[in-house]
Design a protein around this motif. Structure first.
Motif, PDB file in Angstrom:
ATOM      1  N   TYR A  87      18.413 -12.802 -11.396  1.00 24.60           N
ATOM      2  CA  TYR A  87      18.469 -13.784 -12.453  1.00 24.60           C
ATOM      3  C   TYR A  87      19.463 -14.808 -11.967  1.00 24.60           C
ATOM      4  O   TYR A  87      20.391 -14.439 -11.262  1.00 24.60           O
ATOM      5  CB  TYR A  87      18.913 -13.134 -13.784  1.00 24.60           C
ATOM      6  N   PRO A  88      19.251 -16.063 -12.283  1.00 19.06           N
ATOM      7  CA  PRO A  88      20.014 -17.116 -11.612  1.00 19.06           C
ATOM      8  C   PRO A  88      21.439 -16.691 -11.270  1.00 19.06           C
ATOM      9  O   PRO A  88      22.258 -16.420 -12.126  1.00 19.06           O
ATOM     10  CB  PRO A  88      20.001 -18.239 -12.636  1.00 19.06           C
ATOM     11  N   GLY A  89      21.677 -16.604  -9.962  1.00 17.67           N
ATOM     12  CA  GLY A  89      23.033 -16.355  -9.511  1.00 17.67           C
ATOM     13  C   GLY A  89      23.433 -14.900  -9.469  1.00 17.67           C
ATOM     14  O   GLY A  89      24.492 -14.564  -8.975  1.00 17.67           O
ATOM     15  N   ARG A  90      22.571 -14.014  -9.965  1.00 15.09           N
ATOM     16  CA  ARG A  90      23.007 -12.625 -10.014  1.00 15.09           C
ATOM     17  C   ARG A  90      21.851 -11.710  -9.632  1.00 15.09           C
ATOM     18  O   ARG A  90      20.736 -11.858 -10.113  1.00 15.09           O
ATOM     19  CB  ARG A  90      23.491 -12.276 -11.422  1.00 15.09           C
ATOM     20  N   GLU A  91      22.193 -10.785  -8.750  1.00 13.67           N
ATOM     21  CA  GLU A  91      21.179  -9.822  -8.343  1.00 13.67           C
ATOM     22  C   GLU A  91      21.184  -8.685  -9.352  1.00 13.67           C
ATOM     23  O   GLU A  91      22.235  -8.099  -9.619  1.00 13.67           O
ATOM     24  CB  GLU A  91      21.522  -9.292  -6.939  1.00 13.67           C
ATOM     25  N   VAL A  92      20.019  -8.406  -9.962  1.00  7.72           N
ATOM     26  CA  VAL A  92      20.003  -7.387 -10.997  1.00  7.72           C
ATOM     27  C   VAL A  92      19.357  -6.088 -10.530  1.00  7.72           C
ATOM     28  O   VAL A  92      19.570  -5.028 -11.108  1.00  7.72           O
ATOM     29  CB  VAL A  92      19.278  -7.878 -12.269  1.00  7.72           C
ATOM     30  N   GLY A  93      18.599  -6.161  -9.470  1.00  4.24           N
ATOM     31  CA  GLY A  93      17.958  -4.936  -9.011  1.00  4.24           C
ATOM     32  C   GLY A  93      17.055  -5.201  -7.821  1.00  4.24           C
ATOM     33  O   GLY A  93      16.899  -6.350  -7.386  1.00  4.24           O
ATOM     34  N   THR A  94      16.490  -4.133  -7.311  1.00  2.00           N
ATOM     35  CA  THR A  94      15.603  -4.246  -6.156  1.00  2.00           C
ATOM     36  C   THR A  94      14.405  -3.328  -6.375  1.00  2.00           C
ATOM     37  O   THR A  94      14.560  -2.231  -6.918  1.00  2.00           O
ATOM     38  CB  THR A  94      16.321  -3.793  -4.867  1.00  2.00           C
ATOM     39  N   ILE A  95      13.255  -3.800  -5.964  1.00  7.41           N
ATOM     40  CA  ILE A  95      12.059  -2.951  -5.983  1.00  7.41           C
ATOM     41  C   ILE A  95      11.725  -2.596  -4.543  1.00  7.41           C
ATOM     42  O   ILE A  95      11.604  -3.473  -3.693  1.00  7.41           O
ATOM     43  CB  ILE A  95      10.857  -3.674  -6.617  1.00  7.41           C
ATOM     44  N   PHE A  96      11.620  -1.296  -4.266  1.00  9.07           N
ATOM     45  CA  PHE A  96      11.154  -0.833  -2.960  1.00  9.07           C
ATOM     46  C   PHE A  96       9.770  -0.246  -3.170  1.00  9.07           C
ATOM     47  O   PHE A  96       9.592   0.595  -4.058  1.00  9.07           O
ATOM     48  CB  PHE A  96      12.074   0.254  -2.409  1.00  9.07           C
ATOM     49  N   ALA A  97       8.860  -0.689  -2.368  1.00 12.77           N
ATOM     50  CA  ALA A  97       7.503  -0.154  -2.519  1.00 12.77           C
ATOM     51  C   ALA A  97       6.939   0.198  -1.150  1.00 12.77           C
ATOM     52  O   ALA A  97       7.204  -0.489  -0.163  1.00 12.77           O
ATOM     53  CB  ALA A  97       6.600  -1.170  -3.202  1.00 12.77           C
ATOM     54  N   SER A  98       6.216   1.298  -1.103  1.00 12.85           N
ATOM     55  CA  SER A  98       5.488   1.606   0.127  1.00 12.85           C
ATOM     56  C   SER A  98       4.020   1.774  -0.249  1.00 12.85           C
ATOM     57  O   SER A  98       3.694   2.182  -1.361  1.00 12.85           O
ATOM     58  CB  SER A  98       6.033   2.871   0.783  1.00 12.85           C
ATOM     59  N   PHE A  99       3.181   1.417   0.710  1.00 17.43           N
ATOM     60  CA  PHE A  99       1.732   1.406   0.431  1.00 17.43           C
ATOM     61  C   PHE A  99       1.020   2.270   1.446  1.00 17.43           C
ATOM     62  O   PHE A  99       1.349   2.250   2.637  1.00 17.43           O
ATOM     63  CB  PHE A  99       1.189  -0.030   0.490  1.00 17.43           C
ATOM     64  N   ASP A 100       0.061   3.015   0.937  1.00 15.49           N
ATOM     65  CA  ASP A 100      -0.734   3.859   1.829  1.00 15.49           C
ATOM     66  C   ASP A 100      -1.751   2.983   2.547  1.00 15.49           C
ATOM     67  O   ASP A 100      -2.634   2.402   1.932  1.00 15.49           O
ATOM     68  CB  ASP A 100      -1.445   4.921   0.990  1.00 15.49           C
ATOM     69  N   THR A 101      -1.599   2.880   3.881  1.00 14.36           N
ATOM     70  CA  THR A 101      -2.507   2.020   4.648  1.00 14.36           C
ATOM     71  C   THR A 101      -3.401   2.855   5.557  1.00 14.36           C
ATOM     72  O   THR A 101      -3.960   2.338   6.514  1.00 14.36           O
ATOM     73  CB  THR A 101      -1.713   1.019   5.496  1.00 14.36           C
ATOM     74  N   SER A 102      -3.511   4.154   5.220  1.00 14.96           N
ATOM     75  CA  SER A 102      -4.316   4.994   6.123  1.00 14.96           C
ATOM     76  C   SER A 102      -5.767   4.531   6.161  1.00 14.96           C
ATOM     77  O   SER A 102      -6.435   4.664   7.179  1.00 14.96           O
ATOM     78  CB  SER A 102      -4.227   6.453   5.700  1.00 14.96           C
ATOM     79  N   HIS A 103      -6.243   3.946   5.040  1.00 10.37           N
ATOM     80  CA  HIS A 103      -7.636   3.454   5.055  1.00 10.37           C
ATOM     81  C   HIS A 103      -7.766   2.280   6.023  1.00 10.37           C
ATOM     82  O   HIS A 103      -8.785   2.120   6.695  1.00 10.37           O
ATOM     83  CB  HIS A 103      -8.072   3.058   3.646  1.00 10.37           C
ATOM     84  N   LEU A 104      -6.699   1.459   6.122  1.00 10.32           N
ATOM     85  CA  LEU A 104      -6.741   0.345   7.087  1.00 10.32           C
ATOM     86  C   LEU A 104      -6.683   0.891   8.508  1.00 10.32           C
ATOM     87  O   LEU A 104      -7.387   0.416   9.403  1.00 10.32           O
ATOM     88  CB  LEU A 104      -5.563  -0.614   6.858  1.00 10.32           C
ATOM     89  N   ALA A 105      -5.807   1.915   8.685  1.00 12.46           N
ATOM     90  CA  ALA A 105      -5.700   2.513  10.019  1.00 12.46           C
ATOM     91  C   ALA A 105      -7.030   3.131  10.427  1.00 12.46           C
ATOM     92  O   ALA A 105      -7.472   2.983  11.568  1.00 12.46           O
ATOM     93  CB  ALA A 105      -4.595   3.565  10.030  1.00 12.46           C
ATOM     94  N   SER A 106      -7.693   3.801   9.469  1.00 15.71           N
ATOM     95  CA  SER A 106      -8.963   4.434   9.842  1.00 15.71           C
ATOM     96  C   SER A 106     -10.042   3.384  10.034  1.00 15.71           C
ATOM     97  O   SER A 106     -10.913   3.533  10.899  1.00 15.71           O
ATOM     98  CB  SER A 106      -9.371   5.463   8.785  1.00 15.71           C
ATOM     99  N   GLU A 107      -9.955   2.287   9.264  1.00 10.72           N
ATOM    100  CA  GLU A 107     -10.897   1.175   9.488  1.00 10.72           C
ATOM    101  C   GLU A 107     -10.704   0.618  10.899  1.00 10.72           C
ATOM    102  O   GLU A 107     -11.661   0.358  11.626  1.00 10.72           O
ATOM    103  CB  GLU A 107     -10.644   0.084   8.453  1.00 10.72           C
ATOM    104  N   ARG A 108      -9.411   0.501  11.303  1.00  8.03           N
ATOM    105  CA  ARG A 108      -9.106  -0.035  12.632  1.00  8.03           C
ATOM    106  C   ARG A 108      -9.615   0.925  13.719  1.00  8.03           C
ATOM    107  O   ARG A 108     -10.207   0.500  14.711  1.00  8.03           O
ATOM    108  CB  ARG A 108      -7.588  -0.201  12.748  1.00  8.03           C
ATOM    109  N   ARG A 109      -9.384   2.235  13.458  1.00  8.20           N
ATOM    110  CA  ARG A 109      -9.885   3.216  14.432  1.00  8.20           C
ATOM    111  C   ARG A 109     -11.406   3.121  14.530  1.00  8.20           C
ATOM    112  O   ARG A 109     -11.972   3.197  15.622  1.00  8.20           O
ATOM    113  CB  ARG A 109      -9.469   4.624  14.015  1.00  8.20           C
TER     114      ARG A 109
END
Lengths: 483, 294
Positions: A147-169
């Motif tokens: 919020y202007p001038g102040r850090e109030v929090g952080t969102i950490f997110a991870s995404f399952d990309t195994s479908h992309l990896a298998s598409e690439r394979r």
């Protein structure tokens, strides 16, 4: 073995398909690299957009709750965001306050409320808003809520990309399979094409190969007829070459025959001369007997004269028969064979006023074919006679030494020309000269080759020529003979 | 004089009338929706507020049974609905026993739902399905999920039990939070966000029947005594007695009507009955205990 490993020794039907395969593999690698680069870029962009939209939705829903530290509302916002953004395959989401302590996470059992965010999670994104390693099973995103001038929090997110990896394979497999199949098909096509194109060359090389072993044969007419372009011309030229070689062979054979007939003629005239001389004496003796036969002394002298004349004729006839025996039987050489040679060349020698001196050192039979040795030696003697100046002497010696039969013919002529000497010794493999000269020497060479004999030519300082023939004799048999 | 007095009186009357009319109009404007022929009924998250189909059917039934247009109002917290009720902005609301006993002087009971043959329910303490423990004492240091600070089953019962142990939620639990919905308490415990939770036993049983997968991850560790079921209450001074009477009749006759039975079936309720305020005495006692404990 190692020579076979060297590519330059491979047949062209192998080299061309291999070259095609190598080029195709190169093209396949380049194309695959481009396709994969494009795929990776689009996957990354797509994923980044999805992650951004997920974080946008979540941060707008959760931000007021984060300010209030409302555990339930943050958790509910995470669950709703995950349900709304199914396509992004959010694996884990952690919402932390400004002190990096968990307010709520998608999996509260792993990341309980109030616990500090694990170091691992903080490091996953490398402090970047988005991180995705190509081919990996996870992508990571981070969003600092301020919020202007102040850090109030952080969102950490991870995404399952195994479908992309298998598409690439899947894409890699498809590329590899397609390229592999194309490479194989093109290499096979290259092999078939080259094999077809090389077929006339193989016909030619097969003919040339067999020519070395069993004589050149022309390429069959239908093969020539089916050929086109340069191969038709090539086959035509080859067949002409074979034809001319055959003609030369025939010519050589005819020349040899003529030479044989020529020497036969000379021998026949010498024989006639030899018989004619005693015949003249015999007729004189008969005339003397007719007119003075009643006289005892005259009768005895005339009969003796007739007898000697007839003995001379018999000797000549017998040795001629021995030389030209045509029943095909072979027998061992005996000392008389050498002596007969003196009788055979005597008329020609006396015609040329040349003395033939024979040293016969043979005792008993020698296990070598008599006819070949005599024919060869006769040729050498006749050749020496032709070269010897009138009044000179020709020496023929025959003896056994070092397990072999040694024959030596020496004349005092002007010396054997180098080309003729080469023909005789085998240094030159060329055919007899076109004018027929040297044919006797060539035939001598061939006769001696069949016996495994060696021929050496020496030209002494004082002039003339010495020809030495060494015919190998089985040691066992020689010793037996000596004993 | 008389005339003057009369004129003055008549002027005063006129002024009064004007004032009254103005007041009426002003009042009718400020309470425009409430004063028109529309029944406004408030719902707390006591049950499955998320079920829009249920809300639609309830609205349809009430509208048909009362012959009035019906507006259902839902708010996030009990407090907001109770505030609307006490300020007489709505005709009636389905509230909880705790706010009722806290505002007994300003509210009257309209009808009480009957569940499994009685107008009673329990409060449950729920924990993770794999966790050991059989009493509130085992939950010390937990992260505890409450439903609503004005809920009996979702807060007061546990709060009173702690008061009996001379404890407060702040001291006893490591952390507490409100989910403002009984179903959310079940979700919080099932997901592990909370290690234990206080939940309405009726809601828990309904969720167990509708979403067994959600409750399967939780276990009922403790049940309270039977307490008065969350009632339908109205301002003691009704916004419109006629409308309230229609609503009361519609609720009490719900089990006699096909559409009404369909709504009751969705709610897993038998019907609505009338009971006296004494039904909520045990809740009032808990409230008093908590108030005296501070």
């Amino acid at each position: 073995m190692t020579g076979w490993l060297h590519p330059s020794s491979w047949p062209i039907t192998v080299k061309v398909p291999l070259a095609v395969a190598a080029l195709m593999i190169l093209v396949g690698i380049v194309l695959s690299e481009r396709v994969l680069a494009h795929l990776d870029e689009s996957q990354q962009r797509h994923l980044r957009d999805l992650a951004q939209s997920y974080l946008d939705g979540l941060s707008s829903a959760a931000a007021p709750s984060i300010l209030r530290d409302d555990v339930w509302e943050v958790f509910d916002a995470i669950e709703r965001a995950q349900a709304l953004n199914k396509s992004v395959n959010a694996a884990e989401t952690i919402v932390a306050n400004a002190d990096d302590r968990v307010i709520a996470a998608s999996d509260p059992r792993r990341f309980p409320t109030g616990a500090p965010v694990p170091r691992l999670v903080l490091d996953q994104t490398h402090a970047q808003p988005f991180r995705f390693d190509i081919g990996g099973d996870r992508a990571y995103a981070m969003r600092v809520l301020a919020y202007p001038g102040r850090e109030v929090g952080t969102i950490f997110a991870s995404f399952d990309t195994s479908h992309l990896a298998s598409e690439r394979r899947g894409v890699i497999l498809t590329l590899a399979a397609t390229n592999g199949l194309l490479t194989f098909l093109l290499a096979a096509a290259g092999w078939v094409l080259v094999a077809r194109m090389m077929r006339p060359i193989r016909v030619l090389s097969d003919h040339l190969g067999s020519a070395r072993e069993s004589g050149a044969t022309p390429i069959a007419g239908d093969v020539v007829a089916h050929s086109r372009g340069e191969f038709a011309r090539l086959f035509g030229a080859y067949n002409e070459l074979v034809h001319s070689i055959d003609q030369r062979h025939e010519l050589s054979a005819r020349l040899a025959e003529e030479e044989k007939l020529g020497s036969l003629g000379r021998l026949a005239s010498a024989l006639a001369h030899e018989i004619n001389n005693p015949l003249g004496g015999i007729f004189n003796a008969l005339a003397t007997l007719k007119s003075h036969g009643h006289l005892e002394s005259v009768r005895a002298g005339s009969i003796d004269l007739v007898e000697r004349g007839l003995v001379g004729i018999r000797d000549v006839v017998r040795s001629t028969l021995a030389l030209h025996r045509t029943d095909g039987s072979t027998r061992d050489l005996i000392p008389a064979d050498i002596d007969d040679l003196g009788l055979l060349v005597a008329p020609e020698a006396s015609r040329r006023s040349v003395t033939v001196s024979i040293y016969n050192g043979l005792v008993g039979g020698i296990p070598v074919p008599s006819s070949s040795v005599r024919q060869a030696t006769l040729n050498l003697l006749l050749n020496a006679l032709a070269a010897a100046p009138p009044g000179s002497r020709i020496d023929l010696s025959a003896h056994v030494a070092d397990g072999g039969l040694l024959l030596e013919v020496e004349d005092r002529g002007e010396g054997l020309p180098a080309a003729a000497a080469e023909q005789l010794t085998g240094a030159s493999t060329s055919r007899p000269l076109r004018d027929g000269s040297g044919l006797g020497l060539w035939m001598t060479r061939r006769l001696m080759d069949t016996l495994g004999a060696t021929i050496a030519v020496e030209r002494p300082e004082e002039g003339g020529t010495i020809v030495r023939i060494r015919v190998p004799v089985s040691r066992h048999e020689v010793l037996a003979d000596v004993a | 004089m008389m005339g003057s007095v009369g004129a003055t009186a008549s002027r005063r009357l006129l002024l009064k009338q004007i004032a009254a009319t103005t007041a009426y109009f002003m009042a009718s404007r400020s309470y425009s929706r409430a004063s028109t022929e529309e029944l406004r009924f408030g719902l707390t998250p006591v049950f499955l507020t998320s079920d829009l189909e249920l809300l639609g059917r309830l609205q349809l039934y009430l509208s048909r049974a009362t012959g009035l247009p019906v507006t259902l109002l839902t708010r996030r917290t009990y407090q907001e609905i109770v505030a609307l009720l006490i300020s007489r902005q709505i005709d009636a609301a389905w509230i909880c026993g705790y706010p009722y006993v806290m505002h007994e002087g300003e509210l009257q009971l309209v009808a009480i739902p009957e569940w499994r043959g009685r107008p009673l329910y329990q409060s449950y303490l729920i924990i993770d399905a794999d966790r050991q423990g059989d009493g509130l004492g085992d939950l010390r240091g937990d992260t505890h999920a409450f439903s609503d600070p004005d809920s009996n089953s979702g807060f007061l019962v546990t709060r009173a039990a702690l008061a009996e142990m001379r404890e407060t939620p702040e001291r006893f639990f490591a952390r507490t939070f409100f989910t403002y919905g009984h179903r959310n308490v079940i979700r919080a415990v099932a997901s592990g966000l909370a290690t234990s939770g206080s939940v309405d036993g009726y809601v828990y049983e309904v969720v167990a029947a509708i979403e067994p997968a959600l409750t399967a991850r939780t276990r009922i560790m403790w049940r309270s005594e039977w307490l008065g079921f969350p009632p339908i209450a109205a301002p003691r001074n009704p916004v419109d007695p006629g409308r309230l009477a229609l609503l009361s009749k519609a609720l009490l006759n719900m089990s006699d009507d096909e559409d009404g039975r369909a709504v009751l079936a969705m709610l897993r309720l038998d019907g609505f009955v009338t009971r006296g305020a004494e039904l909520f005495s045990p809740i009032a006692a808990k409230a008093a205990l908590v108030a005296s404990a501070g």
